[in-house]
Scaffold this active site. Sequence first.
Site, PDB file in Angstrom:
ATOM      1  N   ARG A   1      80.841-142.332 -42.325  1.00 27.76           N
ATOM      2  CA  ARG A   1      80.161-141.038 -42.295  1.00 27.76           C
ATOM      3  C   ARG A   1      78.644-141.199 -42.201  1.00 27.76           C
ATOM      4  O   ARG A   1      78.059-142.007 -42.907  1.00 27.76           O
ATOM      5  CB  ARG A   1      80.518-140.216 -43.543  1.00 27.76           C
ATOM      6  CG  ARG A   1      81.967-139.761 -43.519  1.00 27.76           C
ATOM      7  CD  ARG A   1      82.350-139.005 -44.766  1.00 27.76           C
ATOM      8  NE  ARG A   1      83.756-138.642 -44.708  1.00 27.76           N
ATOM      9  CZ  ARG A   1      84.213-137.480 -44.242  1.00 27.76           C
ATOM     10  NH1 ARG A   1      83.370-136.558 -43.813  1.00 27.76           N
ATOM     11  NH2 ARG A   1      85.502-137.231 -44.204  1.00 27.76           N
TER      12      ARG A   1
ATOM     13  N   SER B   1     103.165-125.518 -53.255  1.00 26.02           N
ATOM     14  CA  SER B   1     101.832-125.642 -52.660  1.00 26.02           C
ATOM     15  C   SER B   1     101.928-125.747 -51.148  1.00 26.02           C
ATOM     16  O   SER B   1     102.705-126.552 -50.615  1.00 26.02           O
ATOM     17  CB  SER B   1     101.141-126.892 -53.233  1.00 26.02           C
ATOM     18  OG  SER B   1      99.874-127.101 -52.635  1.00 26.02           O
TER      19      SER B   1
ATOM     20  N   SER C   1      90.280-123.511 -43.755  1.00 29.01           N
ATOM     21  CA  SER C   1      88.926-123.764 -43.283  1.00 29.01           C
ATOM     22  C   SER C   1      88.848-124.592 -42.017  1.00 29.01           C
ATOM     23  O   SER C   1      87.863-124.500 -41.288  1.00 29.01           O
ATOM     24  CB  SER C   1      88.105-124.456 -44.378  1.00 29.01           C
ATOM     25  OG  SER C   1      88.650-125.727 -44.688  1.00 29.01           O
TER      26      SER C   1
ATOM     27  N   HIS D   1      86.986-118.797 -48.063  1.00 27.37           N
ATOM     28  CA  HIS D   1      86.473-118.475 -46.729  1.00 27.37           C
ATOM     29  C   HIS D   1      86.700-117.012 -46.367  1.00 27.37           C
ATOM     30  O   HIS D   1      86.643-116.644 -45.191  1.00 27.37           O
ATOM     31  CB  HIS D   1      87.117-119.391 -45.685  1.00 27.37           C
ATOM     32  CG  HIS D   1      86.668-120.813 -45.804  1.00 27.37           C
ATOM     33  ND1 HIS D   1      85.484-121.273 -45.259  1.00 27.37           N
ATOM     34  CD2 HIS D   1      87.223-121.865 -46.436  1.00 27.37           C
ATOM     35  CE1 HIS D   1      85.347-122.561 -45.537  1.00 27.37           C
ATOM     36  NE2 HIS D   1      86.376-122.943 -46.257  1.00 27.37           N
TER      37      HIS D   1
ATOM     38  N   THR E   1      84.329-118.454 -53.933  1.00 25.51           N
ATOM     39  CA  THR E   1      83.108-119.248 -54.018  1.00 25.51           C
ATOM     40  C   THR E   1      81.907-118.343 -53.845  1.00 25.51           C
ATOM     41  O   THR E   1      81.987-117.277 -53.221  1.00 25.51           O
ATOM     42  CB  THR E   1      83.093-120.344 -52.941  1.00 25.51           C
ATOM     43  OG1 THR E   1      81.933-121.146 -53.101  1.00 25.51           O
ATOM     44  CG2 THR E   1      83.059-119.755 -51.537  1.00 25.51           C
TER      45      THR E   1
ATOM     46  N   LYS F   1      79.483-119.600 -49.863  1.00 28.28           N
ATOM     47  CA  LYS F   1      79.747-119.326 -48.441  1.00 28.28           C
ATOM     48  C   LYS F   1      79.309-117.907 -48.110  1.00 28.28           C
ATOM     49  O   LYS F   1      78.146-117.679 -47.792  1.00 28.28           O
ATOM     50  CB  LYS F   1      81.214-119.607 -48.135  1.00 28.28           C
ATOM     51  CG  LYS F   1      81.562-121.085 -48.311  1.00 28.28           C
ATOM     52  CD  LYS F   1      82.998-121.382 -48.002  1.00 28.28           C
ATOM     53  CE  LYS F   1      83.283-122.872 -47.985  1.00 28.28           C
ATOM     54  NZ  LYS F   1      83.034-123.571 -49.266  1.00 28.28           N
TER      55      LYS F   1
ATOM     56  N   THR G   1      80.428-129.233 -68.651  1.00 24.84           N
ATOM     57  CA  THR G   1      79.423-129.336 -67.592  1.00 24.84           C
ATOM     58  C   THR G   1      78.327-128.308 -67.821  1.00 24.84           C
ATOM     59  O   THR G   1      78.556-127.252 -68.429  1.00 24.84           O
ATOM     60  CB  THR G   1      80.057-129.130 -66.201  1.00 24.84           C
ATOM     61  OG1 THR G   1      79.141-129.534 -65.189  1.00 24.84           O
ATOM     62  CG2 THR G   1      80.450-127.682 -65.967  1.00 24.84           C
ATOM     63  N   THR G   2      77.136-128.628 -67.356  1.00 23.42           N
ATOM     64  CA  THR G   2      76.013-127.695 -67.452  1.00 23.42           C
ATOM     65  C   THR G   2      76.290-126.470 -66.588  1.00 23.42           C
ATOM     66  O   THR G   2      76.783-126.579 -65.460  1.00 23.42           O
ATOM     67  CB  THR G   2      74.716-128.379 -66.989  1.00 23.42           C
ATOM     68  OG1 THR G   2      74.477-129.516 -67.829  1.00 23.42           O
ATOM     69  CG2 THR G   2      73.526-127.437 -67.067  1.00 23.42           C
TER      70      THR G   2
END
Length: 417
Positions: free
Chosen positions: A20, A138, A190, A218, A246, A249, A278-279
């Site tokens: 990558r 799933s 996506s 999405h 989310t 996006k 987590t913060t």
Amino acid sequence: MSQHLEFFSRELAELGNGRREFLEVGRHAGRFPRARTRAARPGSAPAEALVWCSNDYLGMGQHPVVLEAMKRAIDTYGAGSGGSRNIGGTHPHHVRLEKELAALHGKDSALLFSSGYAANDGALTVLAGRMDDCLVLSDELNHASLIDGLRHSGAEKRVFRHNDTAHLEELLAATDPGRPKLIVAESVYSMSGDVAPLAEIAAVARRYRATTFLDEVHAVGLYGPRGAGIAAREGLADDFTVLMGTLGKGFGTAGGYIAGPAPLVDAVRNFSRPFIFTTSLPPAVAAGALAAVRHLRTSDRERTRLHARAGLLKRLLSERRIPYLSGASHIVSVLVGDEDRCKEAAARLLHRHGIYVQAVNAPSVRPGGEVLRLAPSAVHTPDEVEACAAALDEVWRALGLAAPAAPRTAPRTAPGR
């Protein structure tokens, strides 16, 4: 050299051309989709390009109402949140945003995470993993974050063929009727850009008393009344138990969330390690996301523009016989079907036409399913859409590309299924 250095040096060498590389992209506030780009190579000169692969589909990442809200929050509260949500890191903007998201989806409650990936991983680890003998159904093309959340849950999983509700029902019919069941799917996929048959999934879930978890990353902001997503567009939001979305996006900022019944959301709040340890999101990010959600609940202008641009691009590509995977959504994945040629096409678009679109290869798609994933946005002009189609036509002819002998979908690789 240590064993670790030797091992990973060999691993990277074996990647060859598949290794990558990243393009530095400095988006121009107020001028996006224009950006300054620079290849991640020593001595490469910056150049201006039109970005055609951003997930900021509506341009909310540069919308004045979002920028102003973030600036005010920075000036008032500073940069960071100061801690995790349960230790000093729950800010009034977090609470307001969660209430706004719950109202957007017509659910009891919502919960913020640091990213969409963390939301899927953290929520599914709890919802699938804490109940004894829970069986998960799933979709085979579910995102890596869904796959990882289910893997971390330890729940038994059965995979149904992509968007195949007959196969889903077959798997459910062979299951003990009293066993807890969770169906996990996405509304918009996506890479292929196709849309799930949500009415059929909801009907199957009702027949077999299954809980449902729908990833709408999405779709939120982009579809449905007030931007509430595909399930809301189809009048099915109440038929899906937990909706996940989310903020990175359609809403143009960062973060992820779930929305659903209060007992389920509160269980995730209390048991999810990715949430607890987590913060929390910086207050300015939450303030910008809140401004974006509120704006898109009352404005259809951005959604209308997005779908007009996507429709124009698909029409122009069809006229030129350039194959793309699905006409069902705003995502326009041009099928190349070869890793090297896909990278060559992306490089030619950038260096010859000033168009940045990412070549997508394994593990995001299976070998032979390589695509140029185009993301039209509300801030692309009709002239820019026409220029993009013309550039793709030039690249297609120059490289001698033809429609590959491949299926009309480019499924993700799903390691560990």
